[in-house]
Design a protein around this motif. Sequence first.
Motif, mmCIF file in Angstrom:
data_model
loop_
_atom_site.group_PDB
_atom_site.id
_atom_site.type_symbol
_atom_site.label_atom_id
_atom_site.label_comp_id
_atom_site.label_asym_id
_atom_site.label_seq_id
_atom_site.Cartn_x
_atom_site.Cartn_y
_atom_site.Cartn_z
ATOM 1 N N THR A 97 11.077 11.586 39.480
ATOM 2 C CA THR A 97 12.161 12.039 38.702
ATOM 3 C C THR A 97 11.874 11.743 37.064
ATOM 4 N N CYS A 129 24.814 19.520 24.985
ATOM 5 C CA CYS A 129 23.441 19.744 25.706
ATOM 6 C C CYS A 129 23.686 19.462 27.285
ATOM 7 N N GLN A 130 22.584 20.059 27.986
ATOM 8 C CA GLN A 130 22.783 19.829 29.306
ATOM 9 C C GLN A 130 20.926 19.715 29.832
ATOM 10 N N ARG A 131 20.613 19.024 30.624
ATOM 11 C CA ARG A 131 19.375 18.578 31.000
ATOM 12 C C ARG A 131 19.159 19.510 32.341
ATOM 13 N N THR A 132 18.015 20.285 32.379
ATOM 14 C CA THR A 132 17.478 20.931 33.517
ATOM 15 C C THR A 132 15.902 20.944 33.877
ATOM 16 N N VAL A 133 15.470 21.118 34.803
ATOM 17 C CA VAL A 133 14.194 21.321 35.105
ATOM 18 C C VAL A 133 13.580 22.530 34.935
ATOM 19 N N VAL A 134 12.535 22.581 34.251
ATOM 20 C CA VAL A 134 11.999 23.929 34.121
ATOM 21 C C VAL A 134 10.438 23.764 34.228
ATOM 22 N N ARG A 135 9.715 24.812 34.791
ATOM 23 C CA ARG A 135 8.297 24.863 34.821
ATOM 24 C C ARG A 135 7.678 25.305 33.650
ATOM 25 N N GLN A 141 9.374 13.894 35.479
ATOM 26 C CA GLN A 141 9.560 15.240 35.086
ATOM 27 C C GLN A 141 10.506 15.046 33.590
ATOM 28 N N CYS A 142 10.415 13.903 33.241
ATOM 29 C CA CYS A 142 11.309 13.571 32.021
ATOM 30 C C CYS A 142 10.521 13.476 30.717
#
Length: 147
Positions: free
Chosen positions: A5, A139-145, A8-9
């Motif tokens: 986790t 704002c919102q956090r999301t996971v991207v490649r 990825q941050c």
Amino acid sequence: MLDETNGQCPVARALEVLGDRWALMILRDAFDGLRRFSEFQKNLGLAKNILASRLKLLVESGLLALQPASDGSAYKEYVLTEKGRSVFPLVIALRQWGEQYLFEAGETRSALLDRATGETLETLQVRARDGRVLGPDDCQRTVVRHG
């Protein structure tokens, strides 16, 4: 070592390099033009072994580069890389937060001025691509490649 986790941050990864106060203080001094080990040591009052380890990390992380002294002496100098120079807005954000919340009225502090005008800097703000000022709730956090 970061778990999946935190790995990825971007904040967690940045703190692996910049999370130590001395790393940011060394970079602050580099922005002010310091380049030699002895200059950093004198200005920060930091034990030589701690300073050496922080400088080594900053070099290994690509924020500083070690090069021959510009005056032709046998000394080496630590110079900011492009990656190191890109930390400047972060240092300014910390400075401005400290100015706003950590000093009493009338208390003496250092100031950072625009060399061209002699004026203080405008307060940094987070902005959307269309220019709107954004706060945490916007704002919102999301996971991207990436790439």
